[in-house]
Design a protein around this motif. Structure first.
Motif, PDB file in Angstrom:
ATOM      1  N   UNK A 254       0.845  -1.191   0.000  1.00 47.43           N
ATOM      2  CA  UNK A 254       0.000   0.000   0.000  1.00 47.43           C
ATOM      3  C   UNK A 254       0.883   1.245   0.000  1.00 47.43           C
ATOM      4  N   UNK A 255       0.752   2.051  -1.039  1.00 43.72           N
ATOM      5  CA  UNK A 255       1.523   3.277  -1.198  1.00 43.72           C
ATOM      6  C   UNK A 255       0.577   4.470  -1.300  1.00 43.72           C
ATOM      7  N   UNK A 256       1.145   5.663  -1.463  1.00 43.92           N
ATOM      8  CA  UNK A 256       0.298   6.843  -1.637  1.00 43.92           C
ATOM      9  C   UNK A 256      -0.560   6.711  -2.897  1.00 43.92           C
ATOM     10  N   UNK A 257       0.015   6.112  -3.933  1.00 44.52           N
ATOM     11  CA  UNK A 257      -0.733   5.891  -5.164  1.00 44.52           C
ATOM     12  C   UNK A 257      -1.887   4.926  -4.916  1.00 44.52           C
ATOM     13  N   UNK A 258      -1.622   3.877  -4.135  1.00 43.67           N
ATOM     14  CA  UNK A 258      -2.672   2.902  -3.810  1.00 43.67           C
ATOM     15  C   UNK A 258      -3.792   3.561  -3.029  1.00 43.67           C
ATOM     16  N   UNK A 259      -3.410   4.415  -2.074  1.00 41.45           N
ATOM     17  CA  UNK A 259      -4.416   5.121  -1.275  1.00 41.45           C
ATOM     18  C   UNK A 259      -5.293   5.996  -2.164  1.00 41.45           C
ATOM     19  N   UNK A 260      -4.666   6.665  -3.125  1.00 45.46           N
ATOM     20  CA  UNK A 260      -5.423   7.531  -4.041  1.00 45.46           C
ATOM     21  C   UNK A 260      -6.409   6.708  -4.862  1.00 45.46           C
ATOM     22  N   UNK A 261      -5.927   5.592  -5.428  1.00 44.38           N
ATOM     23  CA  UNK A 261      -6.805   4.732  -6.226  1.00 44.38           C
ATOM     24  C   UNK A 261      -7.927   4.166  -5.367  1.00 44.38           C
ATOM     25  N   UNK A 262      -7.566   3.722  -4.155  1.00 38.46           N
ATOM     26  CA  UNK A 262      -8.557   3.153  -3.248  1.00 38.46           C
ATOM     27  C   UNK A 262      -9.674   4.126  -2.931  1.00 38.46           C
ATOM     28  N   UNK A 263      -9.308   5.390  -2.704  1.00 38.05           N
ATOM     29  CA  UNK A 263     -10.317   6.412  -2.392  1.00 38.05           C
ATOM     30  C   UNK A 263     -11.173   6.709  -3.619  1.00 38.05           C
ATOM     31  N   UNK A 264     -10.561   6.796  -4.794  1.00 39.52           N
ATOM     32  CA  UNK A 264     -11.293   7.119  -6.015  1.00 39.52           C
ATOM     33  C   UNK A 264     -12.322   6.045  -6.387  1.00 39.52           C
ATOM     34  N   UNK A 265     -12.030   4.775  -6.075  1.00 38.79           N
ATOM     35  CA  UNK A 265     -13.025   3.736  -6.346  1.00 38.79           C
ATOM     36  C   UNK A 265     -13.993   3.563  -5.174  1.00 38.79           C
ATOM     37  N   UNK A 266     -13.579   4.054  -3.996  1.00 39.53           N
ATOM     38  CA  UNK A 266     -14.427   3.907  -2.805  1.00 39.53           C
ATOM     39  C   UNK A 266     -15.608   4.863  -2.805  1.00 39.53           C
ATOM     40  N   UNK A 267     -15.375   6.098  -3.233  1.00 34.79           N
ATOM     41  CA  UNK A 267     -16.407   7.133  -3.131  1.00 34.79           C
ATOM     42  C   UNK A 267     -17.696   6.743  -3.854  1.00 34.79           C
ATOM     43  N   UNK A 268     -17.647   6.342  -5.137  1.00 34.47           N
ATOM     44  CA  UNK A 268     -18.907   5.960  -5.792  1.00 34.47           C
ATOM     45  C   UNK A 268     -19.522   4.688  -5.220  1.00 34.47           C
ATOM     46  N   UNK A 269     -18.674   3.728  -4.771  1.00 31.88           N
ATOM     47  CA  UNK A 269     -19.230   2.509  -4.170  1.00 31.88           C
ATOM     48  C   UNK A 269     -19.927   2.835  -2.858  1.00 31.88           C
ATOM     49  N   UNK A 270     -19.300   3.662  -2.044  1.00 31.04           N
ATOM     50  CA  UNK A 270     -19.896   4.058  -0.766  1.00 31.04           C
ATOM     51  C   UNK A 270     -21.225   4.765  -0.999  1.00 31.04           C
ATOM     52  N   UNK A 271     -21.248   5.687  -1.957  1.00 28.96           N
ATOM     53  CA  UNK A 271     -22.483   6.420  -2.262  1.00 28.96           C
ATOM     54  C   UNK A 271     -23.565   5.469  -2.754  1.00 28.96           C
ATOM     55  N   UNK A 272     -23.207   4.588  -3.683  1.00 29.98           N
ATOM     56  CA  UNK A 272     -24.186   3.647  -4.221  1.00 29.98           C
ATOM     57  C   UNK A 272     -24.742   2.713  -3.166  1.00 29.98           C
ATOM     58  N   UNK A 273     -23.866   2.194  -2.307  1.00 30.34           N
ATOM     59  CA  UNK A 273     -24.294   1.253  -1.270  1.00 30.34           C
ATOM     60  C   UNK A 273     -25.204   1.917  -0.257  1.00 30.34           C
ATOM     61  N   UNK A 274     -24.838   3.120   0.172  1.00 34.33           N
ATOM     62  CA  UNK A 274     -25.649   3.844   1.159  1.00 34.33           C
ATOM     63  C   UNK A 274     -27.025   4.164   0.582  1.00 34.33           C
ATOM     64  N   UNK A 275     -27.055   4.684  -0.634  1.00 31.22           N
ATOM     65  CA  UNK A 275     -28.332   5.051  -1.247  1.00 31.22           C
ATOM     66  C   UNK A 275     -29.223   3.827  -1.460  1.00 31.22           C
ATOM     67  N   UNK A 276     -28.617   2.722  -1.902  1.00 29.09           N
ATOM     68  CA  UNK A 276     -29.394   1.502  -2.108  1.00 29.09           C
ATOM     69  C   UNK A 276     -29.954   0.977  -0.788  1.00 29.09           C
ATOM     70  N   UNK A 277     -29.143   0.993   0.268  1.00 30.14           N
ATOM     71  CA  UNK A 277     -29.570   0.469   1.566  1.00 30.14           C
ATOM     72  C   UNK A 277     -30.662   1.334   2.176  1.00 30.14           C
ATOM     73  N   UNK A 278     -30.523   2.651   2.060  1.00 28.66           N
ATOM     74  CA  UNK A 278     -31.577   3.551   2.541  1.00 28.66           C
ATOM     75  C   UNK A 278     -32.877   3.273   1.786  1.00 28.66           C
ATOM     76  N   UNK A 279     -32.762   3.097   0.476  1.00 27.26           N
ATOM     77  CA  UNK A 279     -33.940   2.818  -0.339  1.00 27.26           C
ATOM     78  C   UNK A 279     -34.613   1.515   0.024  1.00 27.26           C
ATOM     79  N   UNK A 280     -33.807   0.520   0.401  1.00 28.85           N
ATOM     80  CA  UNK A 280     -34.345  -0.802   0.714  1.00 28.85           C
ATOM     81  C   UNK A 280     -35.229  -0.788   1.957  1.00 28.85           C
ATOM     82  N   UNK A 281     -35.080   0.246   2.800  1.00 29.37           N
ATOM     83  CA  UNK A 281     -35.918   0.356   3.988  1.00 29.37           C
ATOM     84  C   UNK A 281     -37.369   0.627   3.623  1.00 29.37           C
TER      85      UNK A 281
END
Length: 289
Positions: free
Chosen positions: A60-87
């Motif tokens: 894990x390097x600074x580059x890895x952290x950057x990539x990890x965050x860039x793919x995390x943001x849309x997944x986090x948003x999608x998962x949260x919105x889907x889970x809220x909707x499922x209620x």
């Protein structure tokens, strides 16, 4: 067996876990905070992946952290919105609406990244989506607030798949996946702190059963396989495998809950499988032969 075929099979197995997990998630979140559930889900997945891939931590390097965050943001948003909707929507509506990302991915790939999408893929997506409609919408599809949250979540998942594809040429995707899990867990933890309905240690056994299933096979396994698999499989074809999700959800309902498999379900499943085959057929080669 070619890597492409292997990961296609592994992804389809993962969609089985996803399909079953819809029911687990809906039961687990109940009237409580979806953020607490998601925090434990991502934390569990992260811990499992660290135990399996602990040797990758040193990569894990600074580059890895950057990539990890860039793919995390849309997944986090999608998962949260889907889970809220499922209620506040049904499992079938959630599965169908989330499946819209199968069309969003090639559209966004073309509009945002200016990448050409083959005509056969558009045809495959339309065929598979028609099948998903037959399975998920047994009577009629009416949109409520939960459905609207889920539509927004579908955009998040589509951008997530595209972001993973953007960085799929990296030598080793696992370090970024580890960052992904803990970033999402941290994001959900912060949101849970602001939610007055948060209960950190629910007494219901269904909650913890849901955490284990959603966290290990439906998250740790699936996202590790997907991030590696996208080195060999195009984004829009990844999305097509996602449409197997409602097929497995229906089979689980039949085997576990004794639910009836209707003719619509059978035809819908056939269309989804046909869509996947359409995406894989080399028409030019077939014509020459």
């Amino acid at each position: 067996m070619q890597n492409k075929t292997l990961y296609l099979i592994l992804l389809i197995i993962g969609t089985a876990f996803w399909g079953i997990s819809f029911t687990f998630v809906k039961v687990s979140i109940g009237q409580g905070s979806p953020y607490v559930f998601l925090f434990y889900k991502f934390l569990t997945a992260g811990v499992i992946l660290v135990l399996v891939f602990y040797k990758h931590l040193k990569q894990i390097t600074l580059k890895t952290l950057k990539i990890g965050v860039l793919i995390s943001v849309p997944l986090l948003a999608g998962t949260i919105l889907q889970t809220i909707g499922l209620k506040s929507t049904s499992v079938s509506n959630s599965a169908f609406i989330t499946g819209f990302d199968v069309l969003l991915i090639p559209v966004l790939k073309f509009l945002v990244y200016r990448k050409k999408v083959a005509a056969k893929v558009w045809l495959a997506c339309a065929t598979a989506l028609a099948g998903l409609y037959l399975i998920a919408v047994q009577d009629s599809l009416s949109l409520n607030i939960g459905d609207l949250w889920t539509i927004a979540g579908a955009f998040g998942f589509a951008f997530y798949v595209l972001q993973v594809g953007r960085f799929s040429t990296e030598e080793n995707p696992i370090p970024a996946v580890l960052v992904l899990m803990f970033f999402c867990a941290a994001g959900c933890f912060v949101l849970a702190l602001t939610d007055t309905s948060s209960v950190w240690m629910p007494a219901e056994s269904d909650f913890w059963t849901g955490i284990l299933f959603a966290g290990i096979p439906a998250t740790a396994y699936m996202y590790a396989v997907q991030n590696i698999g996208q080195r060999y499989i195009a984004e829009e074809k990844i999305a097509l495998t996602y449409l197997c999700e409602p097929i497995f959800a229906t089979l689980a309902g039949f085997l576990i809950l004794n639910e009836t498999i209707t003719g619509r379900t059978a035809v819908g499943g056939l269309l989804i499988i046909s869509g996947m085959f359409l995406a894989e057929i080399n028409f030019k080669k077939q014509i020459k032969e």
